[in-house]
Design an enzyme around this catalytic site. Structure first.
Site, PDB file in Angstrom:
ATOM      1  N   ASN A   1     -14.675   1.476  21.572  1.00 21.47           N
ATOM      2  CA  ASN A   1     -15.274   2.600  20.850  1.00 21.47           C
ATOM      3  C   ASN A   1     -16.419   3.269  21.625  1.00 21.47           C
ATOM      4  O   ASN A   1     -16.810   4.397  21.311  1.00 21.47           O
ATOM      5  CB  ASN A   1     -15.771   2.170  19.457  1.00 21.47           C
ATOM      6  CG  ASN A   1     -14.658   1.886  18.463  1.00 21.47           C
ATOM      7  OD1 ASN A   1     -14.794   1.036  17.577  1.00 21.47           O
ATOM      8  ND2 ASN A   1     -13.536   2.586  18.576  1.00 21.47           N
TER       9      ASN A   1
ATOM     10  N   ASP B   1     -10.451   0.696   9.254  1.00 21.69           N
ATOM     11  CA  ASP B   1      -9.980   1.865  10.013  1.00 21.69           C
ATOM     12  C   ASP B   1      -9.676   3.035   9.087  1.00 21.69           C
ATOM     13  O   ASP B   1      -9.310   2.844   7.926  1.00 21.69           O
ATOM     14  CB  ASP B   1      -8.719   1.460  10.811  1.00 21.69           C
ATOM     15  CG  ASP B   1      -8.436   2.411  11.956  1.00 21.69           C
ATOM     16  OD1 ASP B   1      -9.303   3.243  12.285  1.00 21.69           O
ATOM     17  OD2 ASP B   1      -7.336   2.321  12.527  1.00 21.69           O
TER      18      ASP B   1
END
Ligand code: IPE
Ligand code: IPE
Ligand code: MG
Length: 248
Positions: A69, A21
């Site tokens: 996502n 991330d």
């Protein structure tokens, strides 16, 4: 003594999972587009795979794209899918050199056809490698996976292949996309976020969690070594008390 030398090779995690991330923030900090961060995240993938394989870690699982996502802007999704194909093409020689077998988990059918095709070919082209299995979680989420496992099991009960009493933890694990992979001993998340974001919920029941503020494109071999050293200082009790572990 280098960091890598300080790692106790007899106490290595067999499986490390990583929530990669911070790509977007890394790019924005430099006044660049988020996709620039994703491009630069590839180097971190290479470094961590190589470091894990060199140490003797057998399984490395990287969360690359979640079911959630798909809600991102289309241009970012398109850039990520393009990057996936480019990276696979570029990295196959390195994977073969390091004897790393590529694997993927997730709803691969939902990927653009050229991405899933290239992915399948790369999995095939590296299938003979046995030093480490590198699993990419793509269009993956744990609740999606558990939902599918329950459907499969329910179907087997309905068709009489299974009885409800046969359902146990082992059976559930065998119906997950990770059925051939042991549960991770160590889960790393970069970028200073403290959450799991729908990753391997069943499998991390007893994983050690490690959070670092390093943004994924900056993650290097040394950062993986630090995470492993931290893991090696933990006492894994699995419900027991310290004294019981010392006797064993
Ligand atoms: C992780 O970086 C990569 C993917 C989720 C594909 P992000 O894109 O989430 O970066 P941040 O969290 O916005 O900085
Ligand atoms: C988690 O990162 C998914 C991946 C690393 C692929 P996100 O950046 O999408 O997570 P949230 O939405 O901030 O929790
Ligand atoms: Mg993020």
């Amino acid at each position: 003594m280098s960091l890598a030398e300080k790692i106790d090779k007899s106490k290595l995690p067999l499986h490390i999972a990583v929530i990669m991330d911070g790509n977007g923030r890394w790019a924005l900090k430099q006044g660049k587009d988020r996709t620039f961060g994703h491009q630069n995240g590839v180097e971190a993938v290479r470094e961590s795979s190589e470091a894990a394989a060199e140490l003797g870690v057998k399984y490395l699982t990287l969360y690359a794209f979640s079911t959630e996502n798909w809600k991102r802007p289309k241009y970012e999704i398109d850039a990520l899918m393009k990057l996936l194909v480019q990276t696979i093409d570029q990295e196959i020689p390195t994977l073969n050199k390091n004897k790393i077998r590529l694997n993927a988990i997730g709803d691969l059918k939902s990927l653009p056809p050229d991405s899933s095709k290239r992915l399948e070919e790369a999995i095939e082209e590296t299938s003979g490698n046995d030093r480490m299995t590198l699993t990419l979680a793509l269009s993956y989420s744990s609740r999606w996976e558990i939902e599918n496992a329950i459907k499969q099991i329910a179907h087997e009960v309905q068709t009489g292949k299974l009885q409800p009493r046969d359902i146990d933890c082992n059976l559930i694990s065998r119906n997950l996309t990770t059925k051939d992979i042991p549960d991770p001993e160590l889960l790393i998340r970069t970028s200073g976020e403290y959450r799991i974001s729908n990753f391997l919920l069943w499998q991390i029941a007893y994983s050690e969690l490690y959070f670092t503020n390093v943004l994924w494109p900056d993650f290097r071999k040394e950062d993986l070594y630090k995470a492993i050293m931290d893991y090696q200082c933990r006492e894994r009790r699995f419900g027991k008390i310290s004294e019981q572990l010392k006797k064993a």
